[in-house]
Scaffold this motif. Structure first.
Motif, PDB file in Angstrom:
ATOM      1  N   TRP A  52       0.770  -1.236  -0.124  1.00 31.91           N
ATOM      2  CA  TRP A  52      -0.135  -0.056  -0.004  1.00 31.91           C
ATOM      3  C   TRP A  52       0.781   1.438  -0.021  1.00 31.91           C
ATOM      4  O   TRP A  52       0.669   2.284  -0.730  1.00 31.91           O
ATOM      5  CB  TRP A  52      -1.016   0.012   1.267  1.00 31.91           C
ATOM      6  N   LEU A  53       1.949   1.231   0.613  1.00 30.07           N
ATOM      7  CA  LEU A  53       2.689   2.530   0.851  1.00 30.07           C
ATOM      8  C   LEU A  53       3.524   2.524  -0.389  1.00 30.07           C
ATOM      9  O   LEU A  53       3.381   3.761  -1.085  1.00 30.07           O
ATOM     10  CB  LEU A  53       4.035   2.006   1.933  1.00 30.07           C
ATOM     11  N   ALA A  54       3.851   1.437  -1.253  1.00 32.42           N
ATOM     12  CA  ALA A  54       4.768   1.554  -2.344  1.00 32.42           C
ATOM     13  C   ALA A  54       3.799   2.232  -3.691  1.00 32.42           C
ATOM     14  O   ALA A  54       4.052   3.049  -4.528  1.00 32.42           O
ATOM     15  CB  ALA A  54       5.058   0.296  -2.932  1.00 32.42           C
ATOM     16  N   MET A  55       2.318   1.821  -3.556  1.00 35.58           N
ATOM     17  CA  MET A  55       1.326   2.131  -4.555  1.00 35.58           C
ATOM     18  C   MET A  55       0.933   3.574  -4.212  1.00 35.58           C
ATOM     19  O   MET A  55       0.839   4.273  -5.174  1.00 35.58           O
ATOM     20  CB  MET A  55      -0.004   1.405  -4.617  1.00 35.58           C
ATOM     21  N   SER A  56       0.867   3.966  -3.047  1.00 38.52           N
ATOM     22  CA  SER A  56       0.665   5.294  -2.601  1.00 38.52           C
ATOM     23  C   SER A  56       1.590   6.452  -3.214  1.00 38.52           C
ATOM     24  O   SER A  56       1.301   7.559  -3.666  1.00 38.52           O
ATOM     25  CB  SER A  56       0.481   5.511  -1.202  1.00 38.52           C
ATOM     26  N   LEU A  57       2.944   6.052  -3.029  1.00 33.15           N
ATOM     27  CA  LEU A  57       4.012   6.884  -3.771  1.00 33.15           C
ATOM     28  C   LEU A  57       3.846   6.426  -5.301  1.00 33.15           C
ATOM     29  O   LEU A  57       4.171   8.003  -5.966  1.00 33.15           O
ATOM     30  CB  LEU A  57       5.531   6.371  -3.224  1.00 33.15           C
ATOM     31  N   LEU A  58       3.769   5.642  -5.888  1.00 32.42           N
ATOM     32  CA  LEU A  58       3.604   5.576  -7.408  1.00 32.42           C
ATOM     33  C   LEU A  58       2.710   6.160  -7.722  1.00 32.42           C
ATOM     34  O   LEU A  58       2.581   6.823  -8.834  1.00 32.42           O
ATOM     35  CB  LEU A  58       3.377   4.074  -7.609  1.00 32.42           C
ATOM     36  N   VAL A  59       1.130   6.305  -7.189  1.00 35.91           N
ATOM     37  CA  VAL A  59       0.460   7.061  -7.573  1.00 35.91           C
ATOM     38  C   VAL A  59       0.458   8.579  -7.777  1.00 35.91           C
ATOM     39  O   VAL A  59      -0.270   9.210  -8.497  1.00 35.91           O
ATOM     40  CB  VAL A  59      -0.888   6.904  -6.756  1.00 35.91           C
ATOM     41  N   VAL A  60       1.540   9.154  -7.300  1.00 36.94           N
ATOM     42  CA  VAL A  60       1.772  10.672  -7.194  1.00 36.94           C
ATOM     43  C   VAL A  60       2.288  10.947  -8.702  1.00 36.94           C
ATOM     44  O   VAL A  60       1.506  11.884  -9.272  1.00 36.94           O
ATOM     45  CB  VAL A  60       2.573  11.255  -6.163  1.00 36.94           C
ATOM     46  N   PRO A  61       3.244  10.511  -9.317  1.00 40.11           N
ATOM     47  CA  PRO A  61       3.635  10.678 -10.602  1.00 40.11           C
ATOM     48  C   PRO A  61       2.501  10.202 -11.666  1.00 40.11           C
ATOM     49  O   PRO A  61       2.394  11.194 -12.580  1.00 40.11           O
ATOM     50  CB  PRO A  61       5.038  10.140 -10.857  1.00 40.11           C
ATOM     51  N   MET A  62       2.053   9.032 -11.402  1.00 43.13           N
ATOM     52  CA  MET A  62       1.014   8.798 -12.136  1.00 43.13           C
ATOM     53  C   MET A  62      -0.077   9.662 -12.500  1.00 43.13           C
ATOM     54  O   MET A  62      -0.610  10.321 -13.478  1.00 43.13           O
ATOM     55  CB  MET A  62       0.443   7.322 -11.999  1.00 43.13           C
ATOM     56  N   ALA A  63      -0.606  10.464 -11.222  1.00 39.81           N
ATOM     57  CA  ALA A  63      -1.628  11.362 -11.173  1.00 39.81           C
ATOM     58  C   ALA A  63      -1.210  12.689 -11.630  1.00 39.81           C
ATOM     59  O   ALA A  63      -1.979  13.415 -12.461  1.00 39.81           O
ATOM     60  CB  ALA A  63      -2.006  11.665  -9.711  1.00 39.81           C
ATOM     61  N   VAL A  64       0.176  13.128 -11.807  1.00 39.36           N
ATOM     62  CA  VAL A  64       0.477  14.395 -12.145  1.00 39.36           C
ATOM     63  C   VAL A  64       0.375  14.042 -13.626  1.00 39.36           C
ATOM     64  O   VAL A  64       0.298  14.963 -14.516  1.00 39.36           O
ATOM     65  CB  VAL A  64       1.977  14.433 -11.568  1.00 39.36           C
ATOM     66  N   THR A  65       0.900  12.953 -14.080  1.00 39.82           N
ATOM     67  CA  THR A  65       1.062  12.617 -15.809  1.00 39.82           C
ATOM     68  C   THR A  65      -0.308  12.730 -16.376  1.00 39.82           C
ATOM     69  O   THR A  65      -0.690  13.383 -17.269  1.00 39.82           O
ATOM     70  CB  THR A  65       1.614  11.241 -16.066  1.00 39.82           C
ATOM     71  N   MET A  66      -1.285  11.939 -15.719  1.00 39.44           N
ATOM     72  CA  MET A  66      -2.803  12.181 -15.975  1.00 39.44           C
ATOM     73  C   MET A  66      -3.463  13.571 -15.822  1.00 39.44           C
ATOM     74  O   MET A  66      -4.092  14.043 -17.100  1.00 39.44           O
ATOM     75  CB  MET A  66      -3.697  11.222 -15.466  1.00 39.44           C
ATOM     76  N   GLY A  67      -3.190  14.327 -14.907  1.00 41.20           N
ATOM     77  CA  GLY A  67      -3.613  15.658 -14.719  1.00 41.20           C
ATOM     78  C   GLY A  67      -2.992  16.414 -15.821  1.00 41.20           C
ATOM     79  O   GLY A  67      -3.846  17.320 -16.405  1.00 41.20           O
ATOM     80  N   ILE A 386       8.885   8.100 -14.907  1.00 40.24           N
ATOM     81  CA  ILE A 386       8.834   7.448 -13.462  1.00 40.24           C
ATOM     82  C   ILE A 386       7.825   6.420 -13.508  1.00 40.24           C
ATOM     83  O   ILE A 386       7.494   5.270 -13.106  1.00 40.24           O
ATOM     84  CB  ILE A 386       8.593   8.483 -12.305  1.00 40.24           C
ATOM     85  N   SER A 387       6.401   6.923 -13.831  1.00 40.19           N
ATOM     86  CA  SER A 387       5.008   6.232 -13.842  1.00 40.19           C
ATOM     87  C   SER A 387       5.368   4.840 -14.738  1.00 40.19           C
ATOM     88  O   SER A 387       4.831   3.744 -14.303  1.00 40.19           O
ATOM     89  CB  SER A 387       4.052   7.020 -14.159  1.00 40.19           C
ATOM     90  N   PHE A 388       5.665   5.284 -15.784  1.00 38.74           N
ATOM     91  CA  PHE A 388       5.991   4.094 -16.822  1.00 38.74           C
ATOM     92  C   PHE A 388       6.840   3.109 -16.356  1.00 38.74           C
ATOM     93  O   PHE A 388       6.474   1.965 -16.494  1.00 38.74           O
ATOM     94  CB  PHE A 388       6.326   4.582 -18.132  1.00 38.74           C
TER      95      PHE A 388
END
Length: 423
Positions: A52-67, A386-388
């Protein structure tokens, strides 16, 4: 005089930061939180908290990319639109297929999930549980045949209900936590933690869903990023808290894993709390398929019109004006999937990995498109890279379900080749 700006396409710029944050949270926090915390804890034990911690960190660059993609290339097509812009129409169509073919597998997962929350309270038999799931599965399909959609106000109420349930579960669990439940910390080995991280992806999809609204942001260049950062933080905090207390209270294992939130709430509020969660779970697990079935049937219609899908998928009901060709395929596939679950050929925890794989593949496509489309952005391109990279590292841990997206790609290629021969 009104301060509302009207775009050239006729849409008004009315969405400010608080509304944007609410939209993003609503698009990400959904039915997965009813199911995944208990399943992840059962798969990896207390060490699942690291996933859960790892996915919470991964989601930040992913969210920025999609945003950023949403603010620069607004379209109702979402990730398929980004892939189309970056790599051409064939790749855009493939991403559309990923989404479409996830629905006949994902919708039964949600129907059974909602039914299990009620089954825990009523002690329903196996047959009764799946009869209820069949009704839950049929209802959004019928609703979409008649061309009806849940009102925006009702969908907002669903979102508020989800967050209220999460907060209720967290506060109800606090007096019942125990540090002893975190030992042994890694009962199933470290590989199980990586597998749990792959399963968790189901809870973090949805960042592309606000794409089609970005042209209505008052200040898209500023608020798209601020919105995803705030919402990513709130989503991560909610998920991590629920996952922590699922483990700390021992609300998982066996049948409890599929209804962990109900078990947590009942620790303090008894059966009344369980009923509140169960009824809300039924509502939530209807809202999800209703939205996905509606979107998928229209994707099927678009693919058929482009020649990327069989013509029957483009059939529109002359009476209701709805894309019933795509709906019929979804209905048939969904009930076949439900039948396989009923007969025990595949379990809920096994099935959820297959639509999860298509979502991972979709985000891989979106992040790769971001690497190309966000070249001029100092923040966007590194976030996309990073997300990719992180999502690609996660892909092998999906297990056999990792073969599902490549199988879809082969079928799409064969359909395209057949269409060219006929032409």
């Amino acid at each position: 005089m009104s301060n509302v700006t009207v775009q050239a396409d006729g849409l008004r710029q009315v969405l400010r930061l608080p509304q944007i944050i609410a939209l993003y949270i609503g698009s990400v926090v959904g039915s997965g939180i009813l199911l995944i915390p208990g399943m992840a804890a059962e798969a990896a034990g207390p060490a699942s908290i690291l996933a859960w911690l790892a996915m919470s960190l991964l989601v930040v660059p992913m969210a920025v990319t999609m945003g950023l993609l949403a603010s620069k290339y607004p379209s109702a097509g979402g990730v398929s639109h980004f892939a189309r812009l970056a790599f051409g129409p064939q790749y855009g169509s493939l991403v559309g297929w990923f989404f479409y073919l996830s629905v006949p597998l994902g919708a039964p997962v949600l129907a059974v999930t909602g039914s299990q929350y009620l089954a825990v309270l009523l002690d329903l038999s196996h047959d009764q549980l799946y009869a209820l799931a069949a009704v839950m599965l049929l209802l959004p399909i019928v609703v979409n045949v008649f061309g009806l959609k849940l009102a925006g106000g009702v969908q907002t109420a669903v979102i508020a209900m989800i967050i209220a349930i999460l907060l209720l579960a967290i506060f109800a669990a606090i007096p019942h936590q125990s540090a002893e439940r975190f030992t042994p910390f890694v009962p199933h080995g470290w590989f199980s933690v990586a597998q749990a991280a792959g399963l968790l992806f189901w809870c973090f999809i949805g960042w592309e869903a606000v794409t089609h609204l970005s042209s209505e942001f008052v200040n898209p260049e500023r608020d798209a990023i601020r919105g995803v950062l705030w919402s990513a933080g709130i989503v991560a905090l909610l998920y991590f808290s629920v996952a922590y207390f699922t483990i700390a209270t021992g609300s998982y294992g066996g049948a409890a894993s599929a209804a962990s939130l109900s078990m947590m709430v009942q620790l303090s509020l008894g059966q009344a709390g369980g009923w509140a969660v169960a009824l809300a779970a039924l509502f939530i697990c209807f809202a999800g398929p209703n939205a996905y079935v509606s979107a998928a049937s229209r994707i099927a219609y678009s693919l058929a019109r482009e020649g990327a899908a069989p013509k029957v998928f483009g059939f529109v009901s002359p009476k209701f004006g709805t894309p019933t060709g795509g709906l019929l395929f979804i209905a048939a596939g969904s009930f076949v999937t439900l039948g396989l679950m009923y007969s025990g050929v595949i379990t809920l925890s096994q099935l959820i990995q297959w639509p999860n794989a298509t979502f991972v593949a979709t985000y891989l496509a979106g992040c790769l498109a971001g690497v190309k489309l966000l070249k001029g952005s100092k923040l966007g391109r590194p976030a996309a890279i990073i997300s990719f990279a992180c999502t690609l590292c996660l892909y092998p841990f999906l297990g056999w379900s990792a073969l599902y997206p490549p199988a879809i790609a082969v079928v799409v290629w064969l359909i395209g080749r057949r269409g060219k021969r006929k032409a």
